[in-house]
Design an enzyme around this catalytic site. Structure first.
Site, PDB file in Angstrom:
ATOM      1  N   LYS A  56      76.885  52.340 -13.487  1.00 55.64           N
ATOM      2  CA  LYS A  56      76.322  52.185 -12.154  1.00 55.64           C
ATOM      3  C   LYS A  56      76.604  53.424 -11.305  1.00 55.64           C
ATOM      4  CE  LYS A  56      78.178  50.346  -8.564  1.00 55.64           C
ATOM      5  NZ  LYS A  56      78.818  49.467  -7.552  1.00 55.64           N
TER       6      LYS A  56
ATOM      7  N   ASP B  84      73.661  47.293  -9.019  1.00 52.62           N
ATOM      8  CA  ASP B  84      74.742  46.766  -8.195  1.00 52.62           C
ATOM      9  C   ASP B  84      74.521  45.277  -7.981  1.00 52.62           C
ATOM     10  OD1 ASP B  84      72.696  46.552  -6.333  1.00 52.62           O
ATOM     11  OD2 ASP B  84      73.791  47.575  -4.733  1.00 52.62           O
TER      12      ASP B  84
END
Length: 262
Positions: free
Chosen positions: A140, A158
């Site tokens: 991420k 996320d």
């Protein structure tokens, strides 16, 4: 009035949809979100890949707004990876305290900076394979840095992104890596970074976890979860946040054209 999804779209949440139909629906949602948020962008303030990398690490368990309040001080005192690596822990903890978990975050920043100095001469590498070897950096964070600092397309999975793509039936996975793979199969690679922005914007401004503003949403006709939130257009509009909220005052200059200005 929002357009209600067809029965076929509602069944999409249970996996009863062909790959071709899912791809078409995903791309229609993507197009509608791009039209709704043409100004979507990374909401962490940064000027260099190092600043973005550190800011993204600091954003865990807090908001981008809070991170943006401390990073100017952080980077003015320790502007390089070398300076961050040699920082006094107590002094950095005092700067990072407003973000929460400040002792752990101080350790993360210093450890990360030391690794950058030791392995990459203090420079942030521009490859996924290198970034994920750094302490505290997963896919991420790497995708945030690659997409926004290096122009390399990436999907930022996320909390908001994962929640919305599951709500839309693009995936039923919960593991971020598997979510990323499922979405990557639906959307052209060139659109990945901007898709991340518009989905996250939508999650923060319209499609909330507990009470989404369904009646003010631009993707209702393709959303199998339509009806989980407020469907009345007037009531839904009152739930909208930030620049979409009724009577909101845009920054000067504004981030970009709003939907009704196009």
């Amino acid at each position: 009035m929002p357009v209600r999804p067809s029965p076929a779209v509602r069944r999409a949440a249970t996996g009863e949809e062909s790959p071709v139909a899912r791809t078409r629906r995903a791309r229609r949602i993507s197009k509608a979100l791009h039209e709704r948020y043409p100004y979507a962008h990374c909401e962490l303030d940064f000027e260099t890949p190092l600043q973005l990398l550190v800011a993204t690490v600091l954003s865990a368990q807090t908001t981008d707004v809070m991170v943006n309040t401390v990073t100017p001080t952080l980077f003015s005192r320790w502007p390089t990876a070398e300076a961050l690596a040699a920082a006094d822990r107590e002094e950095m903890e005092a700067v990072l305290k407003p973000t929460g978990f400040f002792r752990a975050k101080t350790n993360s920043v210093i450890t990360l900076a030391q690794a950058l100095v030791e392995r990459y001469g203090g420079e942030v590498p521009g490859r996924m394979a290198d970034l994920v070897t750094l302490p505290g950096v997963g896919r991420k964070t790497a995708n945030v840095v690659l997409g926004n600092a290096f122009g390399v397309p990436g999907l930022t999975v996320d909390t908001h992104f994962g929640r919305l793509v599951r709500r839309w039936g693009w995936t039923q996975e919960t593991d971020p890596v598997k979510v990323e793979a499922d979405v990557a199969a639906l959307i052209p690679k060139a659109d990945w970074t901007m898709l991340s922005h518009v989905v996250i914007f939508h999650g923060r401004r319209t499609c909330f976890a507990r009470k989404p503003a369904c009646g003010a949403c631009p993707v209702t006709r393709w959303c199998p979860a339509y009806g989980e939130g407020e469907t009345d257009p007037e009531k839904a509009a009152k739930l909208l946040k930030f620049e979409l909220a009724p009577g909101a005052v845009l920054p000067d200059p504004p981030p970009g054209p709003l939907p009704d200005e196009q």
